[in-house]
Motif scaffolding. Sequence first.
Motif, PDB file in Angstrom:
ATOM      1  N   LEU A   1     -17.555  41.500 -64.879  1.00  0.00           N
ATOM      2  CA  LEU A   1     -17.395  40.285 -64.090  1.00  0.00           C
ATOM      3  C   LEU A   1     -18.748  39.795 -63.564  1.00  0.00           C
ATOM      4  N   ALA A   2     -19.599  40.728 -63.135  1.00  0.00           N
ATOM      5  CA  ALA A   2     -20.943  40.344 -62.677  1.00  0.00           C
ATOM      6  C   ALA A   2     -21.753  39.735 -63.814  1.00  0.00           C
ATOM      7  N   TYR A   3     -21.599  40.312 -65.032  1.00  0.00           N
ATOM      8  CA  TYR A   3     -22.285  39.764 -66.214  1.00  0.00           C
ATOM      9  C   TYR A   3     -21.859  38.317 -66.452  1.00  0.00           C
ATOM     10  N   TYR A   4     -20.556  38.043 -66.355  1.00  0.00           N
ATOM     11  CA  TYR A   4     -20.041  36.696 -66.605  1.00  0.00           C
ATOM     12  C   TYR A   4     -20.530  35.705 -65.546  1.00  0.00           C
ATOM     13  N   TRP A   5     -20.421  36.071 -64.271  1.00  0.00           N
ATOM     14  CA  TRP A   5     -20.784  35.135 -63.212  1.00  0.00           C
ATOM     15  C   TRP A   5     -22.290  34.901 -63.163  1.00  0.00           C
ATOM     16  N   ALA A   6     -23.093  35.906 -63.419  1.00  0.00           N
ATOM     17  CA  ALA A   6     -24.552  35.711 -63.429  1.00  0.00           C
ATOM     18  C   ALA A   6     -24.957  34.740 -64.532  1.00  0.00           C
ATOM     19  N   GLY A   7     -24.355  34.904 -65.725  1.00  0.00           N
ATOM     20  CA  GLY A   7     -24.657  33.972 -66.812  1.00  0.00           C
ATOM     21  C   GLY A   7     -24.215  32.561 -66.481  1.00  0.00           C
ATOM     22  N   LYS A   8     -23.027  32.427 -65.873  1.00  0.00           N
ATOM     23  CA  LYS A   8     -22.521  31.096 -65.523  1.00  0.00           C
ATOM     24  C   LYS A   8     -23.383  30.435 -64.457  1.00  0.00           C
ATOM     25  N   ILE A   9     -23.761  31.184 -63.426  1.00  0.00           N
ATOM     26  CA  ILE A   9     -24.579  30.611 -62.356  1.00  0.00           C
ATOM     27  C   ILE A   9     -25.944  30.172 -62.896  1.00  0.00           C
ATOM     28  N   THR A  10     -26.558  31.011 -63.736  1.00  0.00           N
ATOM     29  CA  THR A  10     -27.863  30.641 -64.294  1.00  0.00           C
ATOM     30  C   THR A  10     -27.748  29.409 -65.176  1.00  0.00           C
ATOM     31  N   THR A  11     -26.665  29.334 -65.967  1.00  0.00           N
ATOM     32  CA  THR A  11     -26.461  28.159 -66.817  1.00  0.00           C
ATOM     33  C   THR A  11     -26.276  26.905 -65.970  1.00  0.00           C
ATOM     34  N   ASP A  12     -25.512  27.025 -64.873  1.00  0.00           N
ATOM     35  CA  ASP A  12     -25.326  25.872 -63.991  1.00  0.00           C
ATOM     36  C   ASP A  12     -26.652  25.437 -63.373  1.00  0.00           C
ATOM     37  N   ARG A  13     -27.482  26.415 -63.007  1.00  0.00           N
ATOM     38  CA  ARG A  13     -28.798  26.047 -62.446  1.00  0.00           C
ATOM     39  C   ARG A  13     -29.665  25.358 -63.486  1.00  0.00           C
ATOM     40  N   LEU A  14     -29.613  25.869 -64.722  1.00  0.00           N
ATOM     41  CA  LEU A  14     -30.365  25.201 -65.795  1.00  0.00           C
ATOM     42  C   LEU A  14     -29.858  23.784 -66.013  1.00  0.00           C
ATOM     43  N   ARG A  15     -28.537  23.604 -65.884  1.00  0.00           N
ATOM     44  CA  ARG A  15     -27.965  22.275 -66.070  1.00  0.00           C
ATOM     45  C   ARG A  15     -28.434  21.322 -64.964  1.00  0.00           C
ATOM     46  N   VAL A  16     -28.423  21.796 -63.718  1.00  0.00           N
ATOM     47  CA  VAL A  16     -28.876  20.954 -62.609  1.00  0.00           C
ATOM     48  C   VAL A  16     -30.370  20.654 -62.740  1.00  0.00           C
ATOM     49  N   SER A  17     -31.162  21.693 -63.053  1.00  0.00           N
ATOM     50  CA  SER A  17     -32.602  21.489 -63.210  1.00  0.00           C
ATOM     51  C   SER A  17     -32.902  20.534 -64.356  1.00  0.00           C
ATOM     52  N   GLY A  18     -32.171  20.684 -65.469  1.00  0.00           N
ATOM     53  CA  GLY A  18     -32.384  19.793 -66.604  1.00  0.00           C
ATOM     54  C   GLY A  18     -32.047  18.357 -66.261  1.00  0.00           C
TER      55      GLY A  18
END
Length: 637
Positions: A41-58
């Motif tokens: 679960l930590a693996y899934y949420w860490a990947g999702k949070i990082t992807t969301d941050r990349l999306r906002v930054s992009g």
Amino acid sequence: MQSSTQHTNAGPSRHGRARWSRGQVLAWGGVLLFCLALASLAYYWAGKITTDRLRVSGAQRLNAYAASLENLLDKYDFLPRTLELNKDVIALLKQPDDPALRAAVNVYLERVNQQARSTTIYVVNLKGITQASSNWREKDSFVGDNVSFRPYVRDALQRTPGGFYGVGTTRLEPGYFFAHGIYHDGQMLGVATVKVNIEKLEKTWVQGGDKVMLSDEHGVVFLSSVPSWKYRTLAPLSADVRHRLEKTRQYFSHPLEPLGFAYQPEMDDGTRKVQVPEQAQINGKEGRASGMLMQRRSLAPRNWEFIYLSDLSQARSNAQAAFIFSCVAEGFLVMLFLYVRQRLRATRQRRKAREDLQHAYDNLEIMVAERTYSLRQMTQNLSEEIAVRRQAEQKLQVTQNELFQAGKMAVLGQMSAGITHELNQPLTALRTMSDNAVVLLERGRLEVVKSNLVTISQIVGRMGTITGQLKVFARKSTAPPSAVALQTAIANALFLVERRMDLERVDFRLHMRSPGANALCDSNRLEQVLVNLFNNALDAMADSELRQLTVSVDSAGARVLIRVADSGPGMTEEMRSHLFEPFFTTKPQGQGLGLGLAISEQIVREFGGILRAESAPGGGAQFAIELKVAEQELGHD
């Protein structure tokens, strides 16, 4: 019998130990499965949070890149329209066979191109033939070229301002073309075209390490932070599109091969994941690139699209790090659980700690008393120091006020000659007209006497204005800061130096870019600062052939700027570093004490503003007064 009994008693004991071992195994197995599930679960949420941050930054970077591009293009959008204001351009389009006109327009376009920092500016007639160009001196000049096939020229000839990105057919230099019709008395004579280089935006993209592309309506990438992606297509082009691009020669000889990206289905937020092929180069390196997150932003009305690619390897790395950290944390918790059972060993340490705490508590009252006495002594010393400082500040305030008043008196002394001249002329006129009135009264010419008395009243009023202005300037001012109309303050200060400016033939210019600007200050003291700056400017221009005093007023949000510039010899860096020091002066011995700028800087600082020295754009010196805008003006806006 005894042996049989012993065997019977031993059997249940071994059976109980077996059951306890199986329960322990099941319990630890459950704990292990729970830990693995939690780590996943930590693996899934860490990947999702990082992807969301990349999306906002992009998205933020896309907006910044789009804004920078729009600002660059908007800066040149007006330029083609200004060419029809030049009479030589109109004359050349009417008389294309006049070589003198062509040479004059070529020079004019060359100068405008250098000032605007564009790539090329040229004028085209109604047949699409270039009549004049800013690059007329070069071998591959545009003069005489037929550019009627270009879409932006065709649009402009149809009375629609054109905009077009393309690769030049002469120099193979890419750029964005602005085109606008040239009209005279409502009749179109030709087209003005401006070419702007937007390739410099790529340098900022490359320096930032971002993977960003700009594509046209057909999916052709014409700007990219990755050089190998430039003039490639996001998807294969249809035959019809290729035919149109070849006809307009938009990208000239570039083959426009597809990039070969593998796209995954688009997500709800409009983004999608992309796999870049092995042969694609990123930052100059070859090799397999990880999956990337693609974000798009359309640029209307040009039908362009910004594309930003975020490397998802960071998201995977963060997910793996979260998985490892979760496993380590869970292992630590297990070890902590085992360690808790050994806590009884720390009982004696806790007992000793309680004894030490009781001892510290017994001594606490003594420590508090000592600390209280120390604080009382410090408070008394601080009170005495505050009283001394308050007295010193009061004395300093009185001294500063006297110094400000002395500065005013010094300015009035410098202006005494001009003021005397201003008062002597009307006094002479008063004496003459009063003598004439006596003679005319004796002769019974009452109408002429009445006219003389009216003129005398006007002269007395003018003298009252002069003395009243001097009285206002000379009086001490202790009023708190309030809203002051800058135009009135400048006019009052100018009144006091107007005679000197007339005698020294100084050209005065006032630029009120914010006519109704009000500053939060004291009008009398602000006029003192302005008069001091005016006199310094007049002194600096005493030996100059060109004598020009320029005052400008600008507003910038909650601040207002007053700039006083002269055409004198200017200042060196060494002089500028000591300008506001007391008793520093650049004037000859006996012509100044060096207190004017120091007093002025102190006055402006008390208003909450800044007085600084600058270099004037055309040479000479320039002083800027930055003040707060009055609250009533902000409320009005």
